[in-house]
Design a protein around this motif. Structure first.
Motif, short mmCIF file in Angstrom:
data_model
loop_
_atom_site.label_atom_id
_atom_site.label_comp_id
_atom_site.label_asym_id
_atom_site.label_seq_id
_atom_site.Cartn_x
_atom_site.Cartn_y
_atom_site.Cartn_z
N ARG A 161 1.03 -1.58 0.64
CA ARG A 161 -0.20 -0.06 0.00
C ARG A 161 1.12 1.17 0.34
O ARG A 161 1.76 1.16 0.22
CB ARG A 161 -0.62 0.09 0.82
N PRO A 162 0.24 2.37 -0.26
CA PRO A 162 1.18 3.40 -0.40
C PRO A 162 1.35 3.75 0.76
O PRO A 162 1.02 3.52 2.60
CB PRO A 162 -0.48 4.96 -0.62
N VAL A 163 2.63 4.91 0.69
CA VAL A 163 3.63 5.03 2.39
C VAL A 163 3.04 6.26 2.55
O VAL A 163 3.28 7.67 2.03
CB VAL A 163 5.22 4.92 1.79
N GLU A 164 2.35 6.82 3.77
CA GLU A 164 2.64 8.12 3.99
C GLU A 164 3.21 9.21 3.89
O GLU A 164 4.82 8.94 4.70
CB GLU A 164 1.39 7.85 5.17
N GLN A 216 5.82 22.77 2.00
CA GLN A 216 4.85 21.90 3.03
C GLN A 216 4.34 20.97 2.09
O GLN A 216 4.52 21.42 1.01
CB GLN A 216 4.12 22.20 3.60
N LEU A 217 4.53 19.90 2.64
CA LEU A 217 3.36 18.41 1.11
C LEU A 217 2.82 17.70 2.89
O LEU A 217 4.02 16.77 3.81
CB LEU A 217 4.77 18.00 0.35
N GLN A 218 1.96 17.37 1.67
CA GLN A 218 1.24 15.80 2.40
C GLN A 218 0.70 14.97 1.11
O GLN A 218 0.59 15.67 0.25
CB GLN A 218 -0.04 16.59 3.65
N GLY A 219 0.92 13.72 1.81
CA GLY A 219 0.92 13.23 -0.44
C GLY A 219 0.70 11.58 1.07
O GLY A 219 1.38 10.81 1.81
N GLU A 220 1.11 10.65 -0.85
CA GLU A 220 1.71 8.85 -0.19
C GLU A 220 2.78 8.66 -1.41
O GLU A 220 2.88 9.65 -2.36
CB GLU A 220 0.48 8.33 -0.57
N LEU A 221 3.92 8.52 -1.01
CA LEU A 221 4.80 6.98 -2.21
C LEU A 221 3.65 6.40 -2.74
O LEU A 221 3.06 4.89 -1.67
CB LEU A 221 6.28 6.62 -1.35
N LEU A 228 5.07 10.14 -6.58
CA LEU A 228 4.51 10.97 -5.26
C LEU A 228 3.28 11.56 -5.40
O LEU A 228 2.85 12.52 -6.35
CB LEU A 228 5.16 12.09 -5.03
N ARG A 229 2.08 11.05 -4.80
CA ARG A 229 0.46 11.38 -4.83
C ARG A 229 0.96 12.62 -3.60
O ARG A 229 0.83 12.03 -2.50
CB ARG A 229 0.08 10.59 -4.52
#
Length: 334
Positions: free
Chosen positions: A51-54, A74-79, A98-99
């Protein structure tokens, strides 16, 4: 759960009993985390968590290459793993995308021009060459040579905006060819539009009447981003892009300073795999942005130190890439 050969464990235990404190960073990681294991055939038969990594970043200068970097405020997402049944591998930039849920990312005009020249208009039959970008009076000035018309020099001046589909639009308010005004960008191009936007030759840039449209998902090198631009502005010599919308929470919000944080799922770096990731890479010098170069992350880790948490997490205090002693030799050897 960690499994290892008895002899290797014995060596590590003897190192602990003798108070050996100079072990390498990766050795320390192995000792303090039950969530890390060596990549070998002797590993647990458990299926990897694909699953994606936060992922969260704060005040990071991220290098795509030695000269090309972006500033991530700043950035919030998923690998997100790019291959089926695979995990994120730090050593392979093509193993993940990088989502973005929300991010504020700025890139200098010079860096954007270099990215376009090297990553978009690099083929011998590309329609545009020697692209240059500069800011002036809150507008963007784009210069270059139109290759398919005998390297005719052109210059277009315009304003930036975010399209509804998440791309960046440069609306050309003034266009010059060979230093003479022309009616519009298509008059300057003078060729069939479909030929210009042939994806076999150009990706990430299209022409819509008198506008240039840039797609950040395609123009940047890997790891590629997935996200829609919701706002864009010129700030000095930088182009500031806002992706997505602010998020209600940030799992690493209590962490001070500049950092890159990873949580949940599996990820691999070097010879180690971290299960149910709980990793924060922390800038050793918070007085300026965390300078990070994925191509040289191991040197940055080795130049720092790590601490474990009671929850089997890892906090890695990481040296800025631009402060590595051997940085100049790394650059020459690439």
């Amino acid at each position: 759960m960690v499994r290892c050969h008895f002899s290797f464990c014995g060596i590590l235990l003897r190192m602990i009993s003798k108070g050996f404190r100079q072990a390498s960073l990766l050795g320390t990681v192995f000792l303090v985390l039950l969530g890390l294991s060596p990549n070998s055939a002797a590993q647990s038969s458990e299926s990897p968590d694909t699953r994606p990594v936060e992922f969260v970043m704060k005040n990071v200068t991220y290098h795509y290459s030695e000269p090309v970097a972006v500033h991530i405020v700043q950035l919030q997402g998923e690998l997100v793993p790019t291959r089926a049944a695979s995990i994120v591998v730090f050593d392979d930039k093509n193993s993940f995308d990088l989502r973005l849920a929300h991010a504020e990312i700025s890139i200098s005009c010079n860096a954007l021009a270099q990215v376009l020249n090297e990553n978009v208009f690099s083929s011998p039959d590309a329609p545009i060459r020697k692209l240059g970008i500069a800011s002036k009076n809150n507008q963007l000035v784009v210069t270059g040579k139109f290759h398919l018309r005998g390297d005719v020099p052109f210059e277009t001046t315009g304003t930036l905006s975010a399209d509804r589909d998440g791309k960046i639009r440069l609306h050309a308010e003034q266009v010059k060819a060979a230093h003479l005004p022309v009616k519009g960008l298509l008059d300057l191009l003078g060729i069939d539009l479909a030929r210009l936007i042939n994806t076999n030759k150009v990706h990430g840039v299209t022409v819509d009447k008198d506008d240039l449209v840039l797609d950040p998902e395609q123009i940047l090198p890997p790891p590629h981003i997935q996200g829609k631009v919701t706002a864009v502005r010129i700030q000095g010599n930088d182009i500031v892009q806002i992706f997505g919308q602010p998020q209600a929470s940030n799992f690493a919000a209590k962490q001070s300073g500049n950092y890159m944080a990873f949580r949940h799922s599996d990820m691999r770096f070097g010879k180690l795999t971290m299960h149910d990731a709980d990793l924060i890479m922390i800038d050793m010098d918070p007085r300026d942005p965390f300078d990070f170069f994925l191509d040289h992350y191991q040197e940055q880790l080795v130049a720092g130190y790590s601490k474990s948490t009671l929850e089997y997490g890892l906090r890695v205090y990481t040296r800025d890439y631009n402060k590595l002693r051997n940085r100049s030799s790394n650059s020459r050897n690439r």
